[in-house]
Design a protein around this motif. Structure first.
Motif, short mmCIF file in Angstrom:
data_model
loop_
_atom_site.label_atom_id
_atom_site.label_comp_id
_atom_site.label_asym_id
_atom_site.label_seq_id
_atom_site.Cartn_x
_atom_site.Cartn_y
_atom_site.Cartn_z
N PRO A 149 79.73 -29.30 -14.66
CA PRO A 149 79.41 -30.29 -15.07
C PRO A 149 78.34 -31.17 -14.35
O PRO A 149 78.23 -31.04 -13.11
CB PRO A 149 80.71 -31.11 -14.95
N ARG A 150 77.51 -31.67 -14.83
CA ARG A 150 76.23 -32.65 -14.20
C ARG A 150 76.87 -34.08 -14.24
O ARG A 150 76.39 -34.76 -13.29
CB ARG A 150 74.99 -32.41 -15.18
N SER A 151 77.67 -34.36 -15.16
CA SER A 151 77.90 -35.72 -15.38
C SER A 151 79.04 -35.90 -16.61
O SER A 151 79.11 -35.10 -17.28
CB SER A 151 76.62 -36.89 -15.63
N VAL A 208 90.75 -34.83 -14.73
CA VAL A 208 89.41 -34.10 -14.56
C VAL A 208 88.63 -34.70 -13.58
O VAL A 208 87.89 -34.08 -12.90
CB VAL A 208 89.05 -34.07 -16.02
N LEU A 209 88.65 -36.27 -13.49
CA LEU A 209 87.64 -36.94 -12.69
C LEU A 209 88.19 -36.59 -11.16
O LEU A 209 87.20 -36.36 -10.22
CB LEU A 209 87.92 -38.43 -12.88
N ALA A 210 89.51 -36.54 -11.00
CA ALA A 210 89.83 -36.13 -9.58
C ALA A 210 89.57 -35.21 -9.26
O ALA A 210 89.28 -34.57 -7.88
CB ALA A 210 91.40 -36.22 -9.22
N ALA A 211 89.38 -33.97 -10.20
CA ALA A 211 89.04 -32.57 -9.61
C ALA A 211 87.47 -32.30 -9.53
O ALA A 211 87.20 -31.48 -9.02
CB ALA A 211 89.51 -31.47 -10.96
N HIS A 212 86.71 -33.29 -9.76
CA HIS A 212 85.20 -33.29 -9.70
C HIS A 212 84.67 -34.47 -9.07
O HIS A 212 84.02 -35.32 -9.86
CB HIS A 212 84.54 -33.07 -11.27
N ASP A 260 82.62 -35.37 -7.08
CA ASP A 260 81.09 -35.71 -7.02
C ASP A 260 80.27 -35.90 -7.97
O ASP A 260 78.96 -36.00 -7.93
CB ASP A 260 80.67 -34.51 -5.91
N VAL A 261 80.83 -35.60 -9.21
CA VAL A 261 79.99 -35.65 -10.60
C VAL A 261 80.09 -37.06 -10.82
O VAL A 261 80.91 -37.83 -10.98
CB VAL A 261 80.71 -34.60 -11.57
N PRO A 262 78.77 -37.54 -11.12
CA PRO A 262 78.48 -39.05 -11.73
C PRO A 262 79.37 -39.20 -12.85
O PRO A 262 79.45 -38.33 -13.98
CB PRO A 262 76.87 -38.92 -12.04
N LEU A 263 79.94 -40.46 -12.95
CA LEU A 263 80.63 -40.72 -14.06
C LEU A 263 80.12 -41.96 -14.73
O LEU A 263 79.91 -42.94 -13.95
CB LEU A 263 82.09 -41.18 -13.76
N PHE A 264 79.88 -42.12 -16.11
CA PHE A 264 79.23 -43.22 -16.65
C PHE A 264 80.23 -43.58 -17.63
O PHE A 264 80.93 -42.98 -18.51
CB PHE A 264 77.98 -43.26 -17.52
#
Length: 286
Positions: free
Chosen positions: A68-70, A84-88, A90-94
């Protein structure tokens, strides 16, 4: 009172989109609305991305190893997407309300989540065919909804690979992925360099019988005993044609057999995706 500007979370990772002006962030470029599918395909390729839509599809893309990029997430789905967010991290979240995200993408987010993913490098046809017993060939199948439905049936019915002509729809277009319910991530696929007719000699050399799902004078019904050698073939490639025009005449000149679905008088045909499901079942590996 004016809406507040976009704000970042404490770690700088999350950006909250509160108004249309916030959508100018260059990192949002992959999500920008493009209603023309051909244009979307070119832009996705230029950016090297594809979009996965819905939390289930995003999860399946990640499980298949895509990077994932974002993430773009509606407010209501933050909690259900927390793992999912916890597993990644460093991936930007909007994030933002539905109406702001819709103004960005041009469509209502299906189940609240989108992810921009790195587009994988194209696979060679030889790699996709290696070890495959049942291969589907989409000849100029340009409708993304139909392609997604065909892919879903192919995976469900045990087919091993997909080949596409240069004009065929993009399996990694957002709608094709969504209609396939993410099963496209389980089906190896590659694009042919030219027409199907030019690929037939290589398929035969690799041990494939080649059939077309098309109404022709020599076509045999899928329920006919005459098709038993085709059903029991160790390796089989089935060609589906474009909606309307069907399989190209030059392709039909090179097939080993043409097959049709027997229908009562007064019924012309099935939608290509529905017809494909029937044929994929009848011609599956035994």
């Amino acid at each position: 009172m004016a809406e507040p500007a976009a704000s970042a979370g404490p770690d700088g990772r999350e950006v909250r989109l509160a108004r249309a002006e916030d959508l100018a962030d260059p990192r949002l470029a992959p999500y920008t609305t493009l209603t023309d599918a051909a244009l979307r395909r070119r832009v996705d390729a230029e950016h090297g991305v594809f979009l996965a839509e819905s939390s289930q599809v995003v999860r399946r893309a990640l499980a298949a190893g895509h990077t994932p990029r974002s993430f773009l997430l509606g407010d209501r789905y933050r909690e259900s997407f927390a793992d999912v967010l916890a597993a990644h991290p460093d991936v930007p979240l909007f994030t933002g309300p539905d109406e702001v995200l819709t103004s960005l993408t041009g469509f209502h987010l299906h189940r609240g989540a989108l992810a921009a993913m790195d587009r994988p490098a194209p696979r060679p046809v030889t790699d996709v065919l290696a070890g495959a017993r049942r291969v589907l060939i989409a000849e100029d199948l340009v409708d993304h909804t139909n392609l997604g439905a065909v892919v879903r049936s192919a995976v469900a019915l045990g087919w091993d690979a997909l080949l596409l002509t240069p004009q065929a729809a993009d399996p990694l277009y957002r709608r094709a992925i969504r209609v396939s319910m993410g099963t496209v991530f389980r089906l190896p696929w590659a694009r042919l360099e030219g027409p199907v007719a030019e690929a037939v000699p290589a398929l035969r050399e690799a041990g494939f019988a080649v059939a077309a799902l098309e109404v022709t004078e020599r076509a045999v019904g899928l329920d006919s005993p005459e098709l038993e050698p085709l059903r029991s073939a160790d390796r089989l490639a089935l060609v589906l044609g474009q909606e309307g025009p069907g399989v190209r005449t030059e392709t039909l000149e090179h097939t080993d057999a043409d097959v049709v679905i027997s229908m009562p008088d007064g019924v012309d045909s099935l939608n290509v995706a529905a017809a494909a499901a029937v044929a994929l079942w009848e011609l599956r590996a035994r």
